[in-house]
Design a protein around this motif. Structure first.
Motif, PDB file in Angstrom:
ATOM      1  N   SER A  21      -8.437 -48.733 -38.693  1.00 25.20           N
ATOM      2  CA  SER A  21      -6.994 -48.964 -38.912  1.00 25.20           C
ATOM      3  C   SER A  21      -6.877 -50.392 -38.678  1.00 25.20           C
ATOM      4  O   SER A  21      -5.660 -50.919 -39.098  1.00 25.20           O
ATOM      5  CB  SER A  21      -6.278 -48.246 -37.631  1.00 25.20           C
ATOM      6  OG  SER A  21      -6.498 -46.871 -37.568  1.00 25.20           O
ATOM      7  N   GLN A 124      -6.937 -43.933 -44.387  1.00 25.92           N
ATOM      8  CA  GLN A 124      -6.348 -42.489 -43.890  1.00 25.92           C
ATOM      9  C   GLN A 124      -7.380 -41.311 -44.251  1.00 25.92           C
ATOM     10  O   GLN A 124      -7.527 -40.446 -43.597  1.00 25.92           O
ATOM     11  CB  GLN A 124      -5.049 -42.308 -44.776  1.00 25.92           C
ATOM     12  CG  GLN A 124      -3.994 -43.465 -44.310  1.00 25.92           C
ATOM     13  CD  GLN A 124      -2.640 -43.107 -44.401  1.00 25.92           C
ATOM     14  OE1 GLN A 124      -2.045 -41.900 -43.831  1.00 25.92           O
ATOM     15  NE2 GLN A 124      -1.674 -43.735 -45.099  1.00 25.92           N
ATOM     16  N   ARG A 136      -5.891 -33.959 -35.955  1.00 31.14           N
ATOM     17  CA  ARG A 136      -5.804 -35.326 -36.499  1.00 31.14           C
ATOM     18  C   ARG A 136      -4.373 -36.145 -36.229  1.00 31.14           C
ATOM     19  O   ARG A 136      -4.317 -37.257 -36.538  1.00 31.14           O
ATOM     20  CB  ARG A 136      -5.772 -35.009 -38.166  1.00 31.14           C
ATOM     21  CG  ARG A 136      -6.097 -36.039 -39.144  1.00 31.14           C
ATOM     22  CD  ARG A 136      -6.337 -35.745 -40.359  1.00 31.14           C
ATOM     23  NE  ARG A 136      -7.662 -34.864 -40.600  1.00 31.14           N
ATOM     24  CZ  ARG A 136      -7.948 -34.068 -41.578  1.00 31.14           C
ATOM     25  NH1 ARG A 136      -7.094 -33.910 -42.473  1.00 31.14           N
ATOM     26  NH2 ARG A 136      -9.070 -33.286 -41.573  1.00 31.14           N
ATOM     27  N   TYR A 139      -4.883 -39.363 -33.882  1.00 25.01           N
ATOM     28  CA  TYR A 139      -5.208 -40.417 -34.450  1.00 25.01           C
ATOM     29  C   TYR A 139      -4.326 -41.169 -35.425  1.00 25.01           C
ATOM     30  O   TYR A 139      -4.261 -42.354 -35.727  1.00 25.01           O
ATOM     31  CB  TYR A 139      -6.469 -39.957 -35.585  1.00 25.01           C
ATOM     32  CG  TYR A 139      -7.752 -39.544 -34.506  1.00 25.01           C
ATOM     33  CD1 TYR A 139      -8.390 -40.070 -33.840  1.00 25.01           C
ATOM     34  CD2 TYR A 139      -7.948 -38.237 -34.586  1.00 25.01           C
ATOM     35  CE1 TYR A 139      -9.334 -39.849 -32.623  1.00 25.01           C
ATOM     36  CE2 TYR A 139      -8.904 -37.584 -33.665  1.00 25.01           C
ATOM     37  CZ  TYR A 139      -9.642 -38.574 -33.097  1.00 25.01           C
ATOM     38  OH  TYR A 139     -10.803 -38.090 -32.255  1.00 25.01           O
ATOM     39  N   TYR A 140      -3.326 -40.350 -36.041  1.00 26.17           N
ATOM     40  CA  TYR A 140      -2.288 -41.009 -36.959  1.00 26.17           C
ATOM     41  C   TYR A 140      -1.195 -41.671 -36.002  1.00 26.17           C
ATOM     42  O   TYR A 140      -0.367 -42.377 -36.625  1.00 26.17           O
ATOM     43  CB  TYR A 140      -1.594 -39.767 -37.931  1.00 26.17           C
ATOM     44  CG  TYR A 140      -2.698 -39.611 -39.267  1.00 26.17           C
ATOM     45  CD1 TYR A 140      -3.099 -40.681 -39.903  1.00 26.17           C
ATOM     46  CD2 TYR A 140      -2.838 -38.166 -39.308  1.00 26.17           C
ATOM     47  CE1 TYR A 140      -3.949 -40.284 -40.893  1.00 26.17           C
ATOM     48  CE2 TYR A 140      -3.618 -37.866 -40.549  1.00 26.17           C
ATOM     49  CZ  TYR A 140      -4.187 -38.911 -41.354  1.00 26.17           C
ATOM     50  OH  TYR A 140      -4.949 -38.434 -42.149  1.00 26.17           O
ATOM     51  N   ILE A 143      -1.955 -45.391 -36.504  1.00 30.12           N
ATOM     52  CA  ILE A 143      -1.349 -45.961 -37.702  1.00 30.12           C
ATOM     53  C   ILE A 143       0.040 -46.054 -37.498  1.00 30.12           C
ATOM     54  O   ILE A 143       0.720 -47.175 -38.028  1.00 30.12           O
ATOM     55  CB  ILE A 143      -1.613 -44.943 -38.933  1.00 30.12           C
ATOM     56  CG1 ILE A 143      -2.959 -45.235 -39.196  1.00 30.12           C
ATOM     57  CG2 ILE A 143      -0.865 -45.559 -40.152  1.00 30.12           C
ATOM     58  CD1 ILE A 143      -3.640 -44.484 -40.437  1.00 30.12           C
ATOM     59  N   SER A 144       1.009 -45.319 -37.189  1.00 33.27           N
ATOM     60  CA  SER A 144       2.379 -45.065 -37.071  1.00 33.27           C
ATOM     61  C   SER A 144       2.664 -46.610 -36.205  1.00 33.27           C
ATOM     62  O   SER A 144       3.617 -47.016 -36.458  1.00 33.27           O
ATOM     63  CB  SER A 144       3.156 -43.769 -36.576  1.00 33.27           C
ATOM     64  OG  SER A 144       2.684 -43.747 -35.259  1.00 33.27           O
ATOM     65  N   CYS A 325       3.495 -36.346 -34.804  1.00 33.51           N
ATOM     66  CA  CYS A 325       1.896 -36.149 -34.615  1.00 33.51           C
ATOM     67  C   CYS A 325       1.416 -35.478 -33.364  1.00 33.51           C
ATOM     68  O   CYS A 325       0.314 -34.827 -33.224  1.00 33.51           O
ATOM     69  CB  CYS A 325       1.105 -37.654 -34.464  1.00 33.51           C
ATOM     70  SG  CYS A 325       1.121 -38.617 -36.227  1.00 33.51           S
ATOM     71  N   PRO A 380       3.537 -37.966 -41.444  1.00 32.83           N
ATOM     72  CA  PRO A 380       2.316 -37.452 -41.001  1.00 32.83           C
ATOM     73  C   PRO A 380       2.011 -35.863 -41.142  1.00 32.83           C
ATOM     74  O   PRO A 380       1.021 -35.221 -41.641  1.00 32.83           O
ATOM     75  CB  PRO A 380       2.599 -37.760 -39.380  1.00 32.83           C
ATOM     76  CG  PRO A 380       3.636 -38.544 -39.307  1.00 32.83           C
ATOM     77  CD  PRO A 380       4.491 -38.324 -40.299  1.00 32.83           C
ATOM     78  N   THR A 399      -5.788 -37.489 -50.846  1.00 33.86           N
ATOM     79  CA  THR A 399      -5.198 -38.538 -50.017  1.00 33.86           C
ATOM     80  C   THR A 399      -4.383 -39.475 -50.845  1.00 33.86           C
ATOM     81  O   THR A 399      -3.293 -40.126 -50.653  1.00 33.86           O
ATOM     82  CB  THR A 399      -5.788 -38.947 -48.851  1.00 33.86           C
ATOM     83  OG1 THR A 399      -6.487 -37.849 -48.128  1.00 33.86           O
ATOM     84  CG2 THR A 399      -5.364 -39.991 -48.067  1.00 33.86           C
TER      85      THR A 399
END
Length: 486
Positions: A21, A124, A136, A139-140, A143-144, A325, A380, A399
């Motif tokens: 990331s 991603q 998942r 884990y996102y 990123i956010s 998320c 997400p 994706t």
């Protein structure tokens, strides 16, 4: 290929996700740090009429190539694409820093965009490799949070470097950052099995998608500015793009291993989720681009203060993404939070239109923050829904197509809202300063912004309708006795 893939332990997976990331720092900072330096770049390189292409060239290539890199990641492995895109991005950065003319600089920005298109898609996809859809979301969150921090820090870093050091440092700094990203991700992915398939890339199909996309994006970029919307150039570009897209679909039906598999092209979950994000991003661009303009013309803010006011929008998006998320890990009815968020955004945009020119800055900023919160909660869940509905062997292209639709929504939304801005007379007053606005002119501009926000709300309503049609499939979790199920 086995349906189950054994992956590292949970703590190791978290380390891997954080490591890859970090590569998004290149993308996230570059998208927000360049804008404050544009006047300095124009003064140094000349050709100020081409300044808009500093952003446009990057966005055009980034959008067009994302499906290509997603497909290559499915065929040749994630590591190859990740490291290639880091290299492409840093080469583009060096060209920008060394550029003697605006034409060379814009070429460097286009190369940066190519690297960015692959970086966002493959990172991603790697995260999707690390955990089943049910888990998942956690884990996102990384990123956010990364995008939120970069969204706030980028303009500050860009402004400080351009004003107190030199604008080229915005690009030179990408070289050591890129080298660090390469080293960290390479070490983290050493013991992770890479996905590879023995099929040749459908080169003709890839070329069709890239050329058709570029023609459509050029039409949207030039329409109403360089050429009238009903000119031969714009109509010809749109017609040629649609014809090539149609030919591409027919060609894919003839291929044994198509560039865009029918299971992806015709998957209703992917189609509805992608369409929902397309219209949501078309709505979001109205706030991110024209809210600062609104503050400068109506609230008499300076450029720095109006840019800083976007912190509310960015913070709201980050909070919404974090909540969705975390929610997706605990609920079987995950679509509810995305629908609720989309409805909140639509309502906030309608209220923003109603209160334009009437409410205080505190009220307007609150509505913008709430709208950002709703938009952040959608992305997400839509992305995880797409990945959950796709086969593992097509995870990269699925994706990438989702990200392609997201980016295309930004371009289409900006083109449509820019048309409204020009038609209502707002464009002619941008940069003139609030002191030049008389009572009648101010009323005209207020009405113009009201149409901008109503249009954004209408796009958000379309997003809601597509999201409602999306099937809420049960999210896959761990298979017994394995680390991963597909």
């Amino acid at each position: 290929m086995s349906n189950q893939t054994v992956l590292p332990a949970k703590t190791e997976r978290t380390r891997i996700v954080i490591s890859v990331s970090i590569a998004l720092v290149l993308s996230a900072l570059d998208q927000t740090s360049v804008s404050p330096a544009m006047p300095a770049i124009g003064a140094a390189l000349g050709d100020r009429l081409w300044l808009s292409w500093i952003i446009s060239a990057y966005l055009l290539t980034s959008t067009a190539v994302s499906p290509l890199f997603g497909k290559i990641a499915d065929l040749r492995g994630r590591r190859l694409v990740l490291h290639s895109c880091i290299a492409i991005f840093t080469v583009g950065s060096a060209i920008c820093a060394l550029a003697p003319t605006m034409a060379v600089f814009i070429g460097g920005r286009a190369i940066q965009g190519i690297g960015d298109g692959g970086l966002v898609a493959v990172v991603q996809t790697i995260i999707a490799d690390m955990a089943p859809p049910k888990e998942r979301g956690r884990y996102y969150v990384y990123i956010s949070t990364l995008w939120a921090v970069s969204g706030v820090a980028g303009p500050v870093i860009g402004g400080v470097l351009a004003e107190h050091v030199h604008w080229t440092m915005i690009f030179w700094i990408n070289l050591p950052v890129g080298a660090a990203c390469y080293a960290v991700s390479s070490r983290a992915l050493t013991n992770v099995p890479d996905v590879r398939r023995n099929y040749n890339l459908d080169v003709l199909g890839a070329i069709m998608v890239i050329v058709a996309t570029m023609m459509l994006l050029l039409a949207l970029t030039w329409g109403g500015t360089a050429y009238p919307w009903i000119s031969l150039t714009i109509c010809g570009l749109v017609s040629a793009s649609l014809l090539l897209f149609g030919t591409f679909v027919w060609y894919q039906l003839q291929r044994e291993e198509p560039f865009l598999p029918i299971s992806v092209l015709g998957n209703p979950v992917i189609a509805y989720a992608g369409s929902a994000v397309f219209f949501s991003m078309a709505s979001f661009i109205g706030l991110s681009v024209y809210f600062p303009v609104y503050l400068q013309l109506i609230e008499e803010f300076g450029a720095a203060a109006s840019g800083l006011a976007l912190v509310g929008l960015i913070s709201g998006m980050s909070l919404g993404a974090n909540i969705s998320c975390r929610y997706i890990n605990k609920s079987t009815h995950y679509k509810r939070v995305a629908l609720l968020g989309a409805c909140i955004t639509a309502l906030a945009l309608v209220l923003l239109a109603l209160f334009t020119g009437k409410a205080s800055f505190a009220v307007i900023e609150t509505l913008v923050t709430v709208a950002g919160f709703g938009s952040g909660s959608l992305y997400p869940i839509a992305l995880i829904s797409v990945q959950n509905a796709s086969e593992r062997r097509h995870l990269g292209i699925a994706t990438a197509m989702f990200i392609f639709l997201r980016s295309l929504g930004l371009v289409v939304g900006l083109a449509c809202l820019s048309t409204i801005v020009r038609a209502t007379g707002i464009a002619s007053h941008i940069g003139s300063g609030p002191s030049t606005l008389g009572g009648d002119v101010r009323a005209q501009i207020v009405d113009g912004f009201r149409w901008v926000f109503y249009a954004a709300a209408s796009s958000q309503v379309l997003s809601i309708l597509f999201l409602m049609r999306m099937e809420e499939k049960p999210l896959r979790g761990h298979a017994p006795g394995s680390t991963r199920e597909d």
